[in-house]
Structure formats: C-alpha cells, structure tokens
Design a protein around this motif. Sequence first.
Motif, PDB file in Angstrom:
ATOM      1  N   LEU A 105      17.372 -54.445  38.411  1.00 37.65           N
ATOM      2  CA  LEU A 105      18.755 -55.194  39.680  1.00 37.65           C
ATOM      3  C   LEU A 105      19.039 -54.637  40.182  1.00 37.65           C
ATOM      4  N   GLY A 106      19.111 -53.300  40.017  1.00 41.92           N
ATOM      5  CA  GLY A 106      20.034 -51.783  40.826  1.00 41.92           C
ATOM      6  C   GLY A 106      21.110 -52.263  40.545  1.00 41.92           C
ATOM      7  N   GLU A 107      22.307 -52.359  41.774  1.00 40.67           N
ATOM      8  CA  GLU A 107      23.953 -52.828  41.745  1.00 40.67           C
ATOM      9  C   GLU A 107      24.199 -53.767  41.128  1.00 40.67           C
ATOM     10  N   HIS A 108      23.652 -54.953  40.612  1.00 43.19           N
ATOM     11  CA  HIS A 108      23.949 -55.960  40.792  1.00 43.19           C
ATOM     12  C   HIS A 108      22.820 -56.175  38.639  1.00 43.19           C
ATOM     13  N   ALA A 109      22.839 -54.818  38.011  1.00 43.61           N
ATOM     14  CA  ALA A 109      22.434 -55.135  36.826  1.00 43.61           C
ATOM     15  C   ALA A 109      23.937 -54.635  35.832  1.00 43.61           C
ATOM     16  N   ARG A 110      25.105 -54.707  36.639  1.00 48.76           N
ATOM     17  CA  ARG A 110      26.311 -54.932  35.770  1.00 48.76           C
ATOM     18  C   ARG A 110      26.472 -57.022  34.913  1.00 48.76           C
ATOM     19  N   TRP A 111      25.952 -57.762  36.349  1.00 50.91           N
ATOM     20  CA  TRP A 111      25.480 -58.919  35.721  1.00 50.91           C
ATOM     21  C   TRP A 111      24.566 -59.921  34.933  1.00 50.91           C
TER      22      TRP A 111
END
Length: 150
Positions: free
Chosen positions: A98-104
């Motif tokens: 997910l790249g940058e969206h992995a935090r969600w």
Amino acid sequence: MRALTLTQPWAGLVAAGIKLIENRPRKIISSAHFGSRIAIHASREIDREAYDDIYRIDPRTDIRMVSADAPWPRLSHITNAVIAVATVVRVVEDPRELGEHARWYFGPIGYVLSDVRALVAPVPCRGRIGLWTMPAAVELAVCAQIGDAP
C-alpha cells in the motif's frame, strides 16, 4: 448500486479522500465488484474515541485544527446517510502493498478505494451490515448528484 456502511468518523475520512483503505475482519466484497463504484454510507453512530485514533495515525486530521469549511470535519459528523461514492480497486492482505496508504491498513483484509467523490447533499438512508444494495430511490438520488445513470 451496492453500498458499504462505515462507522463515523471513518466514513468521513473515506468520503474526504483521506483514507483510501477500508478494513474488514473478513472478505465481504467479491472480486467481481472490483472496478465497480460503491456508495459509502455513514452509520447512525459516531465513535467519538476514534477521532483520537485518527489523529495518532495522521496528525493533519486534527479536527480542532482543520478549517471549518474543509470537507473532513463536516463529512465526519453526518450520520445515517450515503455521503460518497468510490471505486473498489482490489483487496490486500499485506500493508507493504500500500505504500503511503499503509498507515490506514489495520487488516486482516483491506479494500483499496479510488475515485472517491463526496456527495454535495447526503442522501438519508438506513444502512446494513456488509455490502448491500441501496433502495432504488436512494440510488437515483445518489446518481443524480454524481451525474451517473443508475
């Protein structure tokens, strides 16, 4: 059109285009729906404690600091209505995808969303658990706002 009910303020985060991963404990959207538009429905309840969790994940979402006319604060307080549409792209089970969206991503199942469009006027509607089909009148009202034929 199918719809997915999310608890607030999570539904507002999706509708504002901030959170593009929808987490579920098990698979509820079949691959046949990938590439299809779904409605984002805000449940009737707001989980007030979730605002703190959201702030810890992304401090830019601090509702006390965001402009009052920004979409996120307004969208996070709407309940019992369809507030957006989005396209389901795929399912992931590994946050490294997910790249940058992995935090969600909280897993174990994450649905990747794109082309999120918040509705100008929420369409009141009772929600359901899982992926459900909207009543015809609600679908017409949603489609009229996004310029789509039902």
